[in-house]
Design a protein around this motif. Structure first.
Motif, PDB file in Angstrom:
ATOM      1  N   LEU A 109     -56.141-100.809  13.675  1.00  9.08           N
ATOM      2  CA  LEU A 109     -56.473-100.495  15.009  1.00  9.08           C
ATOM      3  C   LEU A 109     -57.745 -99.710  15.447  1.00  9.08           C
ATOM      4  N   HIS A 110     -57.967 -98.995  14.373  1.00  2.40           N
ATOM      5  CA  HIS A 110     -59.169 -98.154  14.551  1.00  2.40           C
ATOM      6  C   HIS A 110     -60.223 -98.180  13.624  1.00  2.40           C
ATOM      7  N   SER A 111     -60.392 -99.074  12.554  1.00  5.71           N
ATOM      8  CA  SER A 111     -61.367 -99.300  11.784  1.00  5.71           C
ATOM      9  C   SER A 111     -62.598 -99.625  12.487  1.00  5.71           C
ATOM     10  N   PRO A 112     -63.769 -99.322  11.929  1.00  3.08           N
ATOM     11  CA  PRO A 112     -65.196 -99.625  12.649  1.00  3.08           C
ATOM     12  C   PRO A 112     -64.947-101.226  12.932  1.00  3.08           C
ATOM     13  N   ARG A 113     -64.628-102.037  12.070  1.00  8.45           N
ATOM     14  CA  ARG A 113     -64.647-103.418  12.412  1.00  8.45           C
ATOM     15  C   ARG A 113     -63.794-103.827  13.657  1.00  8.45           C
ATOM     16  N   ALA A 114     -62.412-103.144  13.434  1.00 12.76           N
ATOM     17  CA  ALA A 114     -61.707-103.353  14.689  1.00 12.76           C
ATOM     18  C   ALA A 114     -61.970-103.193  15.952  1.00 12.76           C
ATOM     19  N   VAL A 115     -62.673-101.810  16.012  1.00 18.10           N
ATOM     20  CA  VAL A 115     -63.371-101.426  17.302  1.00 18.10           C
ATOM     21  C   VAL A 115     -64.595-102.045  17.795  1.00 18.10           C
ATOM     22  N   THR A 116     -65.551-102.443  16.734  1.00 12.33           N
ATOM     23  CA  THR A 116     -66.504-103.395  16.961  1.00 12.33           C
ATOM     24  C   THR A 116     -66.045-104.756  17.553  1.00 12.33           C
ATOM     25  N   ASP A 117     -65.145-105.468  17.110  1.00  7.36           N
ATOM     26  CA  ASP A 117     -64.520-106.481  17.819  1.00  7.36           C
ATOM     27  C   ASP A 117     -63.968-106.377  19.037  1.00  7.36           C
ATOM     28  N   ARG A 118     -63.175-105.290  19.337  1.00 11.77           N
ATOM     29  CA  ARG A 118     -62.702-104.949  20.580  1.00 11.77           C
ATOM     30  C   ARG A 118     -63.994-104.978  21.702  1.00 11.77           C
ATOM     31  N   LEU A 119     -64.971-104.146  21.304  1.00 13.07           N
ATOM     32  CA  LEU A 119     -65.957-103.747  22.315  1.00 13.07           C
ATOM     33  C   LEU A 119     -66.834-105.102  22.386  1.00 13.07           C
ATOM     34  N   LEU A 120     -66.904-105.951  21.319  1.00 16.18           N
ATOM     35  CA  LEU A 120     -67.571-107.267  21.813  1.00 16.18           C
ATOM     36  C   LEU A 120     -67.117-108.054  22.694  1.00 16.18           C
ATOM     37  N   ASP A 121     -65.753-108.127  22.556  1.00  8.51           N
ATOM     38  CA  ASP A 121     -64.736-108.782  23.609  1.00  8.51           C
ATOM     39  C   ASP A 121     -64.858-108.469  25.027  1.00  8.51           C
ATOM     40  N   ILE A 122     -64.913-107.084  25.057  1.00  9.80           N
ATOM     41  CA  ILE A 122     -65.235-106.403  26.653  1.00  9.80           C
ATOM     42  C   ILE A 122     -66.526-106.854  26.978  1.00  9.80           C
ATOM     43  N   TYR A 123     -67.518-106.672  26.214  1.00  7.61           N
ATOM     44  CA  TYR A 123     -68.810-106.984  26.636  1.00  7.61           C
ATOM     45  C   TYR A 123     -68.975-108.544  27.056  1.00  7.61           C
ATOM     46  N   GLY A 124     -68.510-109.359  26.054  1.00  7.92           N
ATOM     47  CA  GLY A 124     -68.355-110.788  26.590  1.00  7.92           C
ATOM     48  C   GLY A 124     -67.544-111.257  27.772  1.00  7.92           C
ATOM     49  N   GLU A 125     -66.429-110.186  28.135  1.00  7.01           N
ATOM     50  CA  GLU A 125     -65.831-110.485  29.414  1.00  7.01           C
ATOM     51  C   GLU A 125     -66.790-110.043  30.333  1.00  7.01           C
ATOM     52  N   VAL A 126     -67.663-108.826  30.334  1.00  9.58           N
ATOM     53  CA  VAL A 126     -68.380-108.445  31.393  1.00  9.58           C
ATOM     54  C   VAL A 126     -69.474-109.306  31.408  1.00  9.58           C
ATOM     55  N   LEU A 127     -70.136-109.895  30.564  1.00 12.82           N
ATOM     56  CA  LEU A 127     -71.165-110.965  30.694  1.00 12.82           C
ATOM     57  C   LEU A 127     -70.653-112.311  31.546  1.00 12.82           C
ATOM     58  N   ARG A 128     -69.365-112.767  31.026  1.00 10.74           N
ATOM     59  CA  ARG A 128     -68.919-113.789  31.853  1.00 10.74           C
ATOM     60  C   ARG A 128     -68.593-113.673  33.066  1.00 10.74           C
ATOM     61  N   ASP A 129     -68.109-112.574  33.384  1.00  9.19           N
ATOM     62  CA  ASP A 129     -67.909-112.280  34.836  1.00  9.19           C
ATOM     63  C   ASP A 129     -69.299-111.956  35.666  1.00  9.19           C
ATOM     64  N   ALA A 130     -70.301-111.381  34.908  1.00 10.74           N
ATOM     65  CA  ALA A 130     -71.631-111.310  35.737  1.00 10.74           C
ATOM     66  C   ALA A 130     -72.213-112.587  35.889  1.00 10.74           C
ATOM     67  N   ARG A 131     -72.053-113.531  34.999  1.00 12.54           N
ATOM     68  CA  ARG A 131     -72.761-114.972  35.326  1.00 12.54           C
ATOM     69  C   ARG A 131     -71.881-115.702  36.129  1.00 12.54           C
ATOM     70  N   LYS A 132     -70.792-115.481  36.542  1.00 13.48           N
ATOM     71  CA  LYS A 132     -69.868-115.929  37.567  1.00 13.48           C
ATOM     72  C   LYS A 132     -70.048-115.515  38.845  1.00 13.48           C
ATOM     73  N   ALA A 133     -70.597-114.347  39.120  1.00 16.33           N
ATOM     74  CA  ALA A 133     -70.834-113.698  40.271  1.00 16.33           C
ATOM     75  C   ALA A 133     -71.968-114.254  40.972  1.00 16.33           C
ATOM     76  N   PRO A 134     -71.971-114.227  42.612  1.00 20.20           N
ATOM     77  CA  PRO A 134     -72.829-114.990  43.309  1.00 20.20           C
ATOM     78  C   PRO A 134     -74.236-114.082  43.238  1.00 20.20           C
ATOM     79  N   ALA A 135     -75.149-114.785  43.279  1.00 24.98           N
ATOM     80  CA  ALA A 135     -76.377-114.240  43.243  1.00 24.98           C
ATOM     81  C   ALA A 135     -76.838-113.267  44.294  1.00 24.98           C
TER      82      ALA A 135
END
Length: 135
Positions: A109-135
Motif C-alpha cells: 500500500l505504501h511503497s514508493p511505487r504504490a504511492v506513485t501509481d495512485r498519484l498518477l491515477d488521480i492526476y489522470g482523473e483530474v486531466l480527464r475531467d478537465a478535458r471534459k469541462a466546457p471551455a
C-alpha cells in the motif's frame, strides 16, 4: 503508572533520542506504545512495523487508521492509560502478533511505487475531467 506497575523494569521510557539510536531500539522492542493524540499519518508506526515491532496506537489518528488497515498491533481509546496497559498485557499474554503480514500489506500500500501509481491515477482523473469541462 499502570504500565510501570505491569511491566516493572521491562518498561523503558526513552524520551527524545536521535535517529541513529532510535531505530535499533524500536527493532529490539517487544511493542511500541504510541499514545499520540494528533498524528496525521504515523511514520513511527510504519517504521516500527517495517522493523517487526507491533504498535499500540491511539484511536482516531493516522496510526490507528494504518493499524486497522494492515494489522500489526492494537488500537485503544485516547487518554486511557488503563486501556494502553491492558493492550500491552494482552500482547504479552497472547504473544506479540506477527507483523510479517502487516509488513507485506504496508509495502503493497505504501511503497514508493504504490504511492506513485495512485498519484498518477488521480492526476489522470483530474486531466480527464478537465478535458471534459466546457471551455
Amino acid at each position: 503508572h499502570a504500565l510501570r506497575a505491569l511491566l516493572g523494569d521491562r518498561l523503558e521510557l526513552l524520551g527524545r533520542i536521535d535517529q541513529a539510536r532510535l531505530l535499533p531500539r524500536v527493532a529490539a522492542a517487544t511493542v511500541l506504545v504510541a499514545p499520540s493524540l494528533n498524528e496525521f499519518f504515523g511514520n513511527q508506526a510504519v517504521e516500527a512495523i517495517l522493523l517487526g515491532t507491533p504498535v499500540i496506537a491511539t484511536a482516531r489518528t493516522g496510526m490507528s487508521d494504518l493499524i486497522e488497515q494492515i494489522g500489526g498491533g492494537a488500537v485503544v481509546e485516547p487518554e486511557n492509560a488503563p486501556a494502553f496497559g491492558a493492550a500491552v498485557a494482552e500482547l504479552l499474554r497472547s504473544g506479540v502478533p506477527a507483523t510479517s503480514d502487516a509488513h507485506i500489506r504496508l509495502r503493497e500500500l505504501h511503497s514508493p511505487r504504490a504511492v506513485t501509481d495512485r498519484l498518477l491515477d488521480i492526476y489522470g482523473e483530474v486531466l480527464r475531467d478537465a478535458r471534459k469541462a466546457p471551455a
